[in-house]
Design a protein around this motif. Structure first.
Motif, PDB file in Angstrom:
ATOM      1  N   GLN A   1      36.251  19.363  12.711  1.00  0.00           N
ATOM      2  CA  GLN A   1      35.015  19.721  13.429  1.00  0.00           C
ATOM      3  C   GLN A   1      33.997  18.582  13.324  1.00  0.00           C
TER       4      GLN A   1
ATOM      5  N   ASN B   1      21.225  26.097  23.043  1.00  0.00           N
ATOM      6  CA  ASN B   1      21.314  27.040  21.933  1.00  0.00           C
ATOM      7  C   ASN B   1      19.962  27.251  21.255  1.00  0.00           C
TER       8      ASN B   1
ATOM      9  N   PRO C   1      26.661  25.564  18.515  1.00  0.00           N
ATOM     10  CA  PRO C   1      27.358  26.835  18.701  1.00  0.00           C
ATOM     11  C   PRO C   1      28.871  26.674  18.597  1.00  0.00           C
ATOM     12  N   GLU C   2      29.514  27.743  18.112  1.00  0.00           N
ATOM     13  CA  GLU C   2      30.985  27.784  18.011  1.00  0.00           C
ATOM     14  C   GLU C   2      31.623  27.393  19.334  1.00  0.00           C
ATOM     15  N   SER C   3      30.995  27.840  20.442  1.00  0.00           N
ATOM     16  CA  SER C   3      31.578  27.591  21.760  1.00  0.00           C
ATOM     17  C   SER C   3      31.733  26.097  22.011  1.00  0.00           C
TER      18      SER C   3
ATOM     19  N   LEU D   1      32.117  23.721  19.595  1.00  0.00           N
ATOM     20  CA  LEU D   1      33.198  23.209  18.754  1.00  0.00           C
ATOM     21  C   LEU D   1      34.560  23.623  19.321  1.00  0.00           C
ATOM     22  N   ASN D   2      34.620  24.841  19.855  1.00  0.00           N
ATOM     23  CA  ASN D   2      35.894  25.316  20.412  1.00  0.00           C
ATOM     24  C   ASN D   2      36.219  24.638  21.738  1.00  0.00           C
TER      25      ASN D   2
END
Ligand SMILES: NC(=O)c1ccc[n+]([C@@H]2O[C@H](COP(=O)([O-])OP(=O)(O)OC[C@H]3O[C@@H](n4cnc5c(N)ncnc54)[C@H](OP(=O)(O)O)[C@@H]3O)[C@@H](O)[C@H]2O)c1
Length: 332
Positions: free
Chosen positions: A126, A175, A294-296, A298-299
């Motif tokens: 990450q 974000n 946000p996780e989004s 990183l994903n």
């Protein structure tokens, strides 16, 4: 991989000054004599790496060179009291991959002062999804805040939005509640940018048109990764007391602007550099990235390449064909 034999991408220059990239087996004896030996898990591909590997511009200052301006991994041995074996660390900038050997090697020796501990909440992969580009985006966000730009101030424009710096900047700002306008030259990235939180998409063509010294006010703040005519237009469209951060030159290094935005609209043009950024500021930036990205985002980072694939990806990033961030898996 053993200490006596591990893989690295090595750049050399031939007699005609062409850059040659080759995968080589190195041993610890080949590495620079620095304080901390790191087993590198991941690196990343930035625009600057693209320039180094493709031989564009004068990025590489020593030959042979192991490029890779970012790395994340685990300390194997340390002659510095600041780090011990087993510590998870991250390195970006400090002319690593340009003047000093960098992250495109399964093992590397580096100075302790170049490292920061891996921020809590992130793993090495990450962290390299963020890399120099993401760190720079966060430094731009911090500079906007220091300039007094808040989500209530008005829209913030991000140029080169689908690139590495741009996409992380869009995600961070959206974000945090900012209304983000994303400038891109690629229609294929519109959905990606909307998914990251952009509420408006502007075309590169429109934003590259030569601006008058002052245009209609549109932006409370800006993150510019492009430079040239586009930065001149952003400045001409900046609101009274806006802060414009300039960190890149993907569209050129010139700034064909006038003093008008500064003397009539109180606009602040804030340069942002991640390479020599002091360790205290970069530690804060990494801690904030771990919490605020946000996780989004990183994903959404899907591109993981091996050392062998770097030369081809380097060509693509130079042509502006890469979307978001590219992670390099040293063990792939
Ligand atoms: N100051 C620092 O410390 C620092 C740190 C990192 C990077 N940088 C600089 O910031 C810039 C972006 O880096 P990056 O890693 O994000 O690179 P990148 O992933 O290649 O992104 C650059 C983006 O700029 C846009 N672009 C490319 N060519 C363009 C042109 N001719 N005119 C207008 N837009 C163009 C493209 O976005 P769209 O497809 O969306 O239009 C491209 O994806 C580079 O100049 C890099 O050297 C500086």
């Amino acid at each position: 991989m053993t200490r006596e034999s591990f893989k690295a991408l090595v750049l050399n220059q031939d007699e005609e000054k062409n850059t040659l990239a080759e995968i080589k087996q190195l041993s610890l004896g080949d590495l620079p004599d620095e304080e901390v030996l790191v087993a590198v898990d991941y690196s990343s591909l930035n625009y600057k790496d693209g320039m180094a590997v493709s031989g564009t511009g004068k990025i590489v200052l020593q030959w042979p060179m192991v490029p890779g301006i970012d790395l994340a991994g685990t300390v194997v041995e340390s002659a510095s009291d600041d780090y011990k074996a087993g510590d998870k660390v991250v390195l970006t900038g400090w002319s690593v991959g340009e003047k000093y050997w960098g992250g495109y090697s399964q093992m590397q020796r580096v100075k302790a002062k170049w490292l920061v501990p891996l921020a809590e909440g992130l793993d090495a992969k990450q962290a390299m999804g963020i890399g120099t580009a993401g760190l720079t985006a966060m430094l731009c966000v911090m500079a906007l805040e220091e300039g007094g730009v808040t989500p209530d101030s008005g829209p913030v424009v991000v140029t080169g939005a689908a690139g590495g710096v741009g996409s992380v900047a869009v995600a961070l700002l959206a974000n945090a509640g900012y209304k983000v306008a994303a400038v891109t030259g690629r229609e294929s990235t519109h959905q990606y940018l909307r998914d990251l939180g952009a509420s408006e998409i502007l075309s590169r063509e429109e934003m590259s048109e030569k601006a008058r010294p002052l245009e209609k006010q549109r932006w409370a703040g800006a993150v510019d990764t492009v430079g040239g005519e586009m930065l001149a237009r952003v400045l001409a469209e900046a609101d009274y007391s806006a802060t414009v951060t300039a960190c890149g030159l993907a569209g050129g290094f010139k700034l064909p602007s006038t003093v008008m935005p500064f003397i009539l609209r109180n606009v602040r043009l804030q340069g942002v550099d991640s390479v020599m950024c002091p360790v205290e500021r970069r530690t804060i930036a990494w801690q904030r990235l771990a919490k605020e990205l946000p996780e989004s985002m990183l994903n959404a980072i899907e591109q993981v390449v091996s050392l062998e694939e770097i030369p081809e990806k380097a060509q693509q990033i130079m042509k502006g064909q890469v979307q978001g961030r590219v992670i390099v898996d040293l063990n792939a």
